[in-house]
Design an enzyme around this catalytic site. Structure first.
Site, PDB file in Angstrom:
ATOM      1  N   ASP A 178      27.424  16.611 -60.593  1.00  0.00           N
ATOM      2  CA  ASP A 178      25.924  17.022 -60.803  1.00  0.00           C
ATOM      3  C   ASP A 178      25.337  15.538 -60.348  1.00  0.00           C
ATOM      4  OD1 ASP A 178      23.328  17.252 -61.213  1.00  0.00           O
ATOM      5  OD2 ASP A 178      23.668  18.819 -62.875  1.00  0.00           O
ATOM      6  N   HIS A 179      24.832  15.464 -59.050  1.00  0.00           N
ATOM      7  CA  HIS A 179      24.508  14.108 -58.665  1.00  0.00           C
ATOM      8  C   HIS A 179      22.958  13.729 -59.328  1.00  0.00           C
ATOM      9  CE1 HIS A 179      21.718  16.825 -56.312  1.00  0.00           C
ATOM     10  NE2 HIS A 179      20.969  15.801 -56.120  1.00  0.00           N
ATOM     11  N   HIS A 241      21.111  20.754 -63.054  1.00  0.00           N
ATOM     12  CA  HIS A 241      20.328  19.646 -62.932  1.00  0.00           C
ATOM     13  C   HIS A 241      19.575  19.673 -64.238  1.00  0.00           C
ATOM     14  CE1 HIS A 241      21.895  19.402 -59.239  1.00  0.00           C
ATOM     15  NE2 HIS A 241      21.028  20.102 -58.556  1.00  0.00           N
TER      16      HIS A 241
END
Length: 488
Positions: A178-179, A241
């Protein structure tokens, strides 16, 4: 101290947009900084019939403007090899294993392998099964697999996908990326909370009024409309996110700053996330879809969208984390497309002092603002005496600001760069554990089901391009006597 990492990367989906925009530039940054030197190689695989030479030119194009000399670019790209590959064809894995073994010996890698699945999740199980059955997993080094989102589209499909992967890779070797967890100010949440007595002591329901998280996007769905029609903002942003950020904001202090303890703290926070009934969903969540405005098309006018689409492009909601410290503190989240600006921002709103001794002054809430994007920064808003004579004792707003200097900005790694290095080192705290996904999907599924059962109760579109969402988003907070701190 920089320690060289030895690894063979095998990237499934090596010709794709993600690989070219994010992965190759990030790996090159690690190369420039010395984390990767001689003992590494990258195999890119996809269906296209590319050659090594053509692949290397693509890699060089992806890092254009990032290198000082052509020699550096060539030296880096020479570590890249290409194999045309059908992920469902067992014989192709035999050829891939032979190439991997050859490169492992050539670059003296020692059997360390990092498999990056940068393609459709429907192939994850097939790929992992073949990696095990065709012995691409080594016995002399580590074998780690990085998987991209979406990890399922609900709890049931996520469970099936996880079971498929776990047949070949144990949980400790699965890195669900999950960037947002690689962003500098998201990682800074733990330091702010647990590294400062003032916030550590006050980060609870005795002092915090509410917490607000905004992930706003100025762009529309663009070329992702086909995917977005099946996902929507709830699955695309809230499930991953936003709930990851919420977990970091509400988790209890970990016993130690180790992968296991940090993950356990996040898991416990998400475990305590109240799952709403259908009536509670109606009370606590709102959705929207953008209309035309500012010479921009409505969502229903985008390519690959249905003219009567009921896909939400905006979500706002109130979350409750039922732990001893956070019970009763509303956590408001909102995210959407075609909003007024692109920004990721967290506002922690503290309660008013119990007795205002400055009777003639309206004291405002103290607010800690963590701006993640586009300009990483911190701001603490306080009440202070107005400077000068002629005032009985007026107060005004004082902002204590911290922004990264230009020099600091240059040293901030891109999120994918940080996360790839973490995976190379085996550091899993900035990746999503399966149990975190379990609780987040169960929460999101309840909302999705309630909305699907009451699709006629919402009218789309309901906000024009360039605003911060529908009016119902403002009313959601107003019911509690609160308002969005982030306004445009």
């Amino acid at each position: 101290m920089i320690k060289e990492q030895k690894a063979l990367f095998i990237i499934f989906g090596g010709t794709g947009d993600l690989a070219q925009r994010k992965l190759y530039p990030s790996i090159f940054e690690l190369y420039k900084k010395g984390y990767l030197k001689r003992n590494f190689a990258i195999i890119g695989t996809a269906r296209r019939p590319w050659t090594n030479d053509y692949y290397r030119e693509i890699v060089k194009d992806s890092i254009d403007g990032m290198y000082d000399s052509e020699q550096t670019a060539i030296a880096f790209s020479n570590h890249f090899y290409y194999q045309s590959h059908n992920v469902t064809d067992t014989s192709h894995y035999v050829t891939l294993r032979q190439l991997a073994e050859k490169l492992d010996g050539k670059y003296e890698i020692g059997g360390n392998r990092l498999f990056y699945l940068a393609m459709s999740p429907r192939f994850f199980g097939t790929i992992c099964e073949h990696l095990k059955s065709q012995e691409l997993k080594t016995t002399t080094g580590y074998n780690r697999v990085i998987v991209e989102k979406p990890f399922g589209r609900d709890f049931a499909s996520a469970t099936i996908l996880n079971n498929e992967i776990s047949q070949s890779f144990p949980e400790d070797d699965v890195f669900r990326i999950d960037h947002y967890l690689g962003k500098e100010m998201v990682q800074n949440i733990a330091a702010i909370r647990f590294g400062n007595s003032i916030f550590n002591a006050m980060w609870n329901n005795r002092y915090i009024s509410n917490i607000q998280v905004t992930l706003s996007e100025a762009l529309g769905v663009e070329e992702r409309a086909g995917y977005y029609e099946t996902a929507g903002a709830l699955r695309d942003m809230i499930q991953n996110h936003m709930l990851q950020i919420v977990a970091l904001l509400t988790m209890s202090a970990p016993v130690s700053f180790t992968d296991a303890d940090i993950r356990n703290a996040k898991i416990n926070a998400l475990k305590c996330l109240k799952v709403y009934t259908k009536d509670e969903v109606k009370e606590n969540f709102v959705r929207g879809q953008y209309d035309s405005g500012r010479n921009l098309p409505a969502y229903r006018q985008e390519d690959q969208t249905a003219p009567d689409s009921m896909t939400e492009t905006f979500v706002a909601g109130k979350l409750l984390i039922n732990t001893m410290d956070m019970a009763g503190v509303p956590i408001y989240v909102r995210t959407g497309k075609r909003l007024a600006t692109k920004a990721t921002r967290i506002d922690v709103v503290f309660k008013q002092v119990p007795n205002n001794v400055f009777a003639d002054n309206d004291l405002r809430h103290d607010v800690l603002t963590i701006t993640v994007d586009p300009e990483p920064s911190l701001r603490l808003q306080l009440n202070s005496k107005t400077i000068g004579q002629g005032y009985d004792f007026d107060t005004h707003r004082l902002n204590l600001d911290y922004k990264l200097s230009e020099e600091q900005k240059k040293s901030v790694p891109e999120a994918y760069e940080k996360l790839i290095l973490d995976a190379l080192k085996g550091k899993a705290s900035n990746f999503t554990h399966w149990k975190e996904l379990q609780y987040s999907w169960k929460f999101v599924d309840a909302i999705r089901q309630a909305w699907d059962d009451n699709v006629d109760q919402v009218v789309f579109p309901n906000y024009p391009c360039g605003e911060m969402g529908p009016d119902t988003s403002e009313k959601l907070l107003a019911k509690d006597g609160n308002h969005w701190e982030f306004t445009i």
